[in-house]
Design an enzyme around this catalytic site. Structure first.
Site, PDB file in Angstrom:
ATOM      1  N   ASP A 132     -11.317   2.926   4.284  1.00 56.89           N
ATOM      2  CA  ASP A 132     -11.937   1.651   4.092  1.00 56.89           C
ATOM      3  C   ASP A 132     -13.335   1.472   3.973  1.00 56.89           C
ATOM      4  O   ASP A 132     -13.797   0.572   3.573  1.00 56.89           O
ATOM      5  CB  ASP A 132     -11.166   0.693   5.413  1.00 56.89           C
ATOM      6  CG  ASP A 132     -10.027  -0.058   4.975  1.00 56.89           C
ATOM      7  OD1 ASP A 132      -9.762  -0.280   3.917  1.00 56.89           O
ATOM      8  OD2 ASP A 132      -9.495  -0.578   5.901  1.00 56.89           O
ATOM      9  N   LYS A 141       0.887  -1.251   0.026  1.00 52.54           N
ATOM     10  CA  LYS A 141      -0.086   0.003  -0.020  1.00 52.54           C
ATOM     11  C   LYS A 141       1.042   1.315  -0.177  1.00 52.54           C
ATOM     12  O   LYS A 141       0.588   2.149  -0.645  1.00 52.54           O
ATOM     13  CB  LYS A 141      -0.878  -0.244   1.196  1.00 52.54           C
ATOM     14  CG  LYS A 141      -2.195  -0.945   0.991  1.00 52.54           C
ATOM     15  CD  LYS A 141      -2.859  -0.908   2.409  1.00 52.54           C
ATOM     16  CE  LYS A 141      -4.066  -2.259   2.183  1.00 52.54           C
ATOM     17  NZ  LYS A 141      -4.542  -2.551   3.472  1.00 52.54           N
ATOM     18  N   GLN A 187      -4.909  -1.371   9.771  1.00 49.19           N
ATOM     19  CA  GLN A 187      -4.771  -2.611   8.918  1.00 49.19           C
ATOM     20  C   GLN A 187      -5.236  -3.810   9.943  1.00 49.19           C
ATOM     21  O   GLN A 187      -5.115  -4.225  11.206  1.00 49.19           O
ATOM     22  CB  GLN A 187      -3.522  -2.916   8.733  1.00 49.19           C
ATOM     23  CG  GLN A 187      -3.111  -4.415   7.891  1.00 49.19           C
ATOM     24  CD  GLN A 187      -3.597  -4.626   6.651  1.00 49.19           C
ATOM     25  OE1 GLN A 187      -3.452  -3.513   5.836  1.00 49.19           O
ATOM     26  NE2 GLN A 187      -4.430  -5.495   6.299  1.00 49.19           N
TER      27      GLN A 187
END
Ligand code: NAP
Length: 304
Positions: free
Chosen positions: A131, A64, A108
């Protein structure tokens, strides 16, 4: 976006090339980021928080970070020890919420067991929730308001639209009801007027239900569970599953939730594993970060 021509069925199904579609999207994000930097004088920033040393998560975070920088966005990484107290993690999220140079915050998953993941995700400012897991964004997605939507199903929608520009009235079956994939996928298909069935581990006659689908999305986490004869001839098949299975030589290989060769023999278009849905997720994360940065500053986000 451009619509890829479908192969004629005698030549086999159209294999939806997620790698190429993701690369093209990343290039458009990079171009649009350069534009906002030139015209509006800001550089969108993405902060990724990793707690602990889960090797798969560490690889995701590294990838990422690399993709973020390549697109011209600012990448910030926070690596915390596995035993970081929940309150310290919440304090970091608060600090990132207040930091005007941070437009996207991604924590994460999975988080270590002593941390309440929902509490942490719910602490993220919805305007920076790239997200799309915050209840505010979940609600906006289902009610049709502008939302930051989860990246994996957003990528799936791009791939579906690429081969089926008019989704309205189509039968869609989504196998899996997770908050990360299945439910938001269903919301997005419904928003485009598909008739949506959400199937899960308690669904009866799953094979028969799948056979009704013009659009079949598998997000289960069970290697090759969906067989060829579950696929309606001419369906679009999107395989979200990523499963590592052992090979006779002791190594392993990646397979999806769909028995690819069997399904490909009946589908009109299908995503492979690897190289299908997987690469789309990061590309959509970059897009979400750019969109979040524009919205926070009152700039109309680019239509990518
Ligand atoms: P998850 O949270 O474990 O959810 C799995 C879903 O599948 C659940 O709703 C479960 O039903 C359902 N299910 C399990 N066994 C079933 C069965 N025999 N018949 C019908 N439904 C069944 O998984 P997830 O996070 O959504 O991920 C699904 C897969 O996608 C995994 O392989 C994951 O690695 C992959 N994934 C890929 C990406 C990507 O970027 N490509 C991103 C995220 C996930 P219940 O709710 O009834 O238990």
């Amino acid at each position: 976006m451009t619509t890829a021509p479908l192969a004629d069925s005698a030549a086999g199904p159209h294999v939806i090339d997620g790698k190429a579609i993701a690369a093209a999207l990343r290039a458009r994000v990079a171009e649009a980021t350069a534009d906002v930097r030139r015209v509006h004088d800001f550089q969108p920033g993405l902060a990724v928080v990793l707690v602990g040393e889960d090797p798969a998560s560490a690889v995701y975070v590294r990838n990422k970070g690399k993709a973020t920088t390549e697109a011209g966005l600012r990448s910030l990484e926070y690596k915390l020890a596995a035993d970081t107290p929940e309150e310290d993690l919440l304090a970091l999220v608060e600090k990132l919420n207040r930091d005007d140079g941070v437009d996207g915050i991604l924590v994460q998953l999975p988080l270590p067991g002593h941390v309440d993941a929902d509490k942490v995700l719910n602490a993220i400012d919805p305007a920076k929730d790239v997200d799309g897991f915050h209840p505010v964004n979940v609600g906006r997605l289902w009610t049709g308001e502008p939302a930051l939507a989860p990246c994996t199903p957003t990528g799936c929608m791009r791939m579906i639209r690429g081969v089926m520009p008019n989704i309205s009235g189509k039968e869609a079956v989504v196998v899996g009801r997770s908050n990360i994939v299945g439910k938001p996928m269903a919301a997005m298909l419904l928003a485009e007027s598909a008739t949506v069935t959400i199937a899960h581990s308690r669904t009866h006659d799953l094979r028969e239900r799948c056979r009704t689908a013009d659009i079949l999305v598998a997000a289960v986490g069970r290697p090759e569970m969906i067989r060829g004869d579950w696929v309606k001839p001419g369906a679009v098949v999107i395989d979200v599953g990523i499963n590592r299975v052992p090979k006779p030589d002791g190594k392993s290989r990646l397979v999806g939730d769909v028995a690819y060769a069997e399904a490909a023999a009946r589908a009109r278009a299908i995503t492979p594993v690897p190289g299908g849905v997987g690469p789309m997720t990061i590309a959509c994360l970059l897009e979400n970060t750019l969109v979040a940065a524009c919205r926070r500053r009152g700039v109309t986000p680019p239509d990518l």
